[in-house]
Design an enzyme around this catalytic site. Sequence first.
Site, mmCIF file in Angstrom:
data_model
loop_
_atom_site.group_PDB
_atom_site.id
_atom_site.type_symbol
_atom_site.label_atom_id
_atom_site.label_comp_id
_atom_site.label_asym_id
_atom_site.label_seq_id
_atom_site.Cartn_x
_atom_site.Cartn_y
_atom_site.Cartn_z
ATOM 1 N N TRP A 115 47.485 21.624 61.419
ATOM 2 C CA TRP A 115 46.585 22.740 61.119
ATOM 3 C C TRP A 115 46.277 22.847 59.624
ATOM 4 O O TRP A 115 45.153 23.137 59.225
ATOM 5 C CB TRP A 115 47.246 24.028 61.619
ATOM 6 C CG TRP A 115 46.542 25.300 61.340
ATOM 7 C CD1 TRP A 115 45.181 25.519 61.386
ATOM 8 C CD2 TRP A 115 47.137 26.555 60.981
ATOM 9 N NE1 TRP A 115 44.915 26.840 61.103
ATOM 10 C CE2 TRP A 115 46.099 27.497 60.853
ATOM 11 C CE3 TRP A 115 48.462 26.984 60.794
ATOM 12 C CZ2 TRP A 115 46.338 28.838 60.526
ATOM 13 C CZ3 TRP A 115 48.693 28.304 60.484
ATOM 14 C CH2 TRP A 115 47.644 29.216 60.340
ATOM 15 N N SER B 116 54.214 28.285 63.762
ATOM 16 C CA SER B 116 54.629 28.999 62.544
ATOM 17 C C SER B 116 56.111 29.367 62.579
ATOM 18 O O SER B 116 56.492 30.539 62.398
ATOM 19 C CB SER B 116 53.772 30.249 62.286
ATOM 20 O OG SER B 116 52.470 29.887 61.914
ATOM 21 N N TYR C 252 40.774 22.798 64.155
ATOM 22 C CA TYR C 252 41.521 22.790 62.894
ATOM 23 C C TYR C 252 40.689 22.219 61.744
ATOM 24 O O TYR C 252 39.990 21.219 61.901
ATOM 25 C CB TYR C 252 42.836 22.002 63.038
ATOM 26 C CG TYR C 252 43.901 22.767 63.825
ATOM 27 C CD1 TYR C 252 43.734 24.117 64.167
ATOM 28 C CD2 TYR C 252 45.088 22.153 64.229
ATOM 29 C CE1 TYR C 252 44.697 24.815 64.883
ATOM 30 C CE2 TYR C 252 46.054 22.838 64.945
ATOM 31 C CZ TYR C 252 45.845 24.181 65.269
ATOM 32 O OH TYR C 252 46.806 24.873 65.983
ATOM 33 N N GLY D 39 54.798 30.701 58.781
ATOM 34 C CA GLY D 39 53.645 30.184 58.048
ATOM 35 C C GLY D 39 53.885 30.140 56.543
ATOM 36 O O GLY D 39 52.946 30.167 55.745
ATOM 37 N N ARG E 180 59.948 17.852 52.850
ATOM 38 C CA ARG E 180 60.303 19.017 53.675
ATOM 39 C C ARG E 180 60.365 18.644 55.150
ATOM 40 O O ARG E 180 61.145 19.221 55.913
ATOM 41 C CB ARG E 180 59.310 20.163 53.435
ATOM 42 C CG ARG E 180 59.532 20.812 52.085
ATOM 43 C CD ARG E 180 58.630 21.999 51.857
ATOM 44 N NE ARG E 180 58.913 22.597 50.559
ATOM 45 C CZ ARG E 180 58.074 23.354 49.879
ATOM 46 N NH1 ARG E 180 56.880 23.636 50.386
ATOM 47 N NH2 ARG E 180 58.418 23.853 48.711
HETATM 48 N N1 LIG Z 1 48.673 27.697 68.971
HETATM 49 C C1 LIG Z 1 48.294 28.448 67.964
HETATM 50 O O1 LIG Z 1 47.590 29.460 68.114
HETATM 51 C C2 LIG Z 1 48.734 28.063 66.592
HETATM 52 C C3 LIG Z 1 48.517 28.942 65.502
HETATM 53 C C4 LIG Z 1 48.958 28.542 64.240
HETATM 54 C C5 LIG Z 1 49.597 27.299 64.084
HETATM 55 N N2 LIG Z 1 49.759 26.466 65.164
HETATM 56 C C6 LIG Z 1 50.427 25.168 65.036
HETATM 57 O O2 LIG Z 1 51.661 25.351 64.379
HETATM 58 C C7 LIG Z 1 51.758 24.447 63.286
HETATM 59 C C8 LIG Z 1 52.680 25.002 62.242
HETATM 60 O O3 LIG Z 1 52.199 26.256 61.749
HETATM 61 P P1 LIG Z 1 52.504 26.637 60.260
HETATM 62 O O4 LIG Z 1 51.929 25.635 59.337
HETATM 63 O O5 LIG Z 1 52.131 28.072 60.053
HETATM 64 O O6 LIG Z 1 54.106 26.454 60.277
HETATM 65 P P2 LIG Z 1 55.274 26.797 59.273
HETATM 66 O O7 LIG Z 1 56.109 25.565 59.241
HETATM 67 O O8 LIG Z 1 55.845 28.096 59.672
HETATM 68 O O9 LIG Z 1 54.594 27.038 57.855
HETATM 69 C C9 LIG Z 1 54.162 26.000 57.038
HETATM 70 C C10 LIG Z 1 53.909 26.577 55.664
HETATM 71 O O10 LIG Z 1 55.147 26.918 55.067
HETATM 72 C C11 LIG Z 1 55.259 26.308 53.809
HETATM 73 N N3 LIG Z 1 56.646 25.905 53.582
HETATM 74 C C12 LIG Z 1 57.428 25.157 54.383
HETATM 75 N N4 LIG Z 1 58.666 24.980 53.845
HETATM 76 C C13 LIG Z 1 58.638 25.649 52.667
HETATM 77 C C14 LIG Z 1 59.605 25.857 51.662
HETATM 78 N N5 LIG Z 1 60.847 25.341 51.746
HETATM 79 N N6 LIG Z 1 59.258 26.598 50.584
HETATM 80 C C15 LIG Z 1 58.019 27.124 50.482
HETATM 81 N N7 LIG Z 1 57.042 26.952 51.413
HETATM 82 C C16 LIG Z 1 57.357 26.226 52.508
HETATM 83 C C17 LIG Z 1 54.356 25.091 53.870
HETATM 84 O O11 LIG Z 1 53.924 24.747 52.579
HETATM 85 P P3 LIG Z 1 53.978 23.178 52.078
HETATM 86 O O12 LIG Z 1 52.927 22.455 52.816
HETATM 87 O O13 LIG Z 1 53.725 23.332 50.609
HETATM 88 O O14 LIG Z 1 55.369 22.699 52.367
HETATM 89 C C18 LIG Z 1 53.225 25.592 54.737
HETATM 90 O O15 LIG Z 1 52.267 26.289 53.963
HETATM 91 C C19 LIG Z 1 50.302 24.267 62.853
HETATM 92 O O16 LIG Z 1 50.104 23.074 62.112
HETATM 93 C C20 LIG Z 1 49.616 24.191 64.192
HETATM 94 O O17 LIG Z 1 49.762 22.874 64.720
HETATM 95 C C21 LIG Z 1 49.344 26.842 66.401
#
Ligand SMILES: NC(=O)c1ccc[n+]([C@@H]2O[C@H](COP(=O)([O-])OP(=O)(O)OC[C@H]3O[C@@H](n4cnc5c(N)ncnc54)[C@H](OP(=O)(O)O)[C@@H]3O)[C@@H](O)[C@H]2O)c1
Length: 296
Positions: free
Chosen positions: A20, A210, A53, A214, A266
């Site tokens: 995403w 997430s 996405y 997120g 990460r």
């Molecule tokens: N089905 C749905 O409706 C739906 C909705 C939303 C998402 N999704 C799916 O879920 C996946 C994951 O969602 P998400 O990206 O929100 O997941 P997440 O893993 O909760 O959040 C990722 C975010 O956290 C940051 N992050 C991770 N580790 C960190 C750390 N140690 N320190 C600071 N920041 C950190 C990342 O930044 P960096 O990149 O800088 O590490 C990124 O911006 C999406 O890619 C998508 O495939 C599905």
Amino acid sequence: MKQISLQSNFSLSQIVYGVWRWDNKKQSESDVQQIIEACLEFGIDSFDHADIYNDYRNEAFFGKVLKQNPSLRSQLKIITKCGIQLLSNNKPTTYVKHYNYSSEHIQMSVDNSLRNLNTDYVDVLLFHRPSPLMNVDEAAKMLETVVNMGKVKYVGVSNFTPTQFSLLQSRLNIPLITNQIELSLLHHQPLIDGSIDFLYEKNLKPMIWSPLGGGRLFDGSHSMLSKEFEKLNDKYNTTTDVLALAWLLRHPAGLIPVIGTNKTERIKAALSAVDINLELQDWFVLYEAALGQEVP
Ligand SMILES: NC(=O)c1ccc[n+]([C@@H]2O[C@H](COP(=O)([O-])OP(=O)(O)OC[C@H]3O[C@@H](n4cnc5c(N)ncnc54)[C@H](OP(=O)(O)O)[C@@H]3O)[C@@H](O)[C@H]2O)c1
């Protein structure tokens, strides 16, 4: 990394990688190829997409890498989604964000996904969000059709309530294999509102989006949680992101977190979450910090 079985012949890696947050204005094809290859090296072989996405561009971004590296396809599993219609320059006839589960739209969306991803099948197709206007007979029939045509191997849903899940399943002759829902220490209601219980009862593995809120877990605005994380990070010799995943993996229903970091270090760190055996009381320490109070 362990595989989690969702059907007798089908599994996903215990942690799934979600695309995403990819942005083709900030990342190059070689950047995303590196992420894909790193995931595979780490045993994360399952990639979560949606047609929408990055303003409808990320499937094609991924597909270019697949086209240049044809041997990759058989090594990985692709989950994608359909149903949401965004306002976008790429969709000039859409004048309001909405959901579309007509058979024409589902079929067209699957065909677009296959073309963009440069593949002739996706492993899992999810309905992205429930729509009050979904005609379940029509939508179910089209899910069976795309499976019968070999374009989709398995089907599921995302963000559905248990009753919405049951309604669609009642019209389908094939199983919905998962519900991908939001769950984290910053969004824990699904643990008590029946969403997780429903899947657990049916022996279905929930996919969790997430899982780190997120990234909001790290923005400094959750001081009680941060304080407890600090103590437990020391105890388990780990970091907040890893422990937050371990907190989800501790649930007996077999949750499958979908992580979204763009940083390979990460992603690599996340692997160690599966080896952390979070003690019962430590799970509640984090839960209570998230609730802001003792459990009743
Ligand atoms: N089905 C749905 O409706 C739906 C909705 C939303 C998402 N999704 C799916 O879920 C996946 C994951 O969602 P998400 O990206 O929100 O997941 P997440 O893993 O909760 O959040 C990722 C975010 O956290 C940051 N992050 C991770 N580790 C960190 C750390 N140690 N320190 C600071 N920041 C950190 C990342 O930044 P960096 O990149 O800088 O590490 C990124 O911006 C999406 O890619 C998508 O495939 C599905």
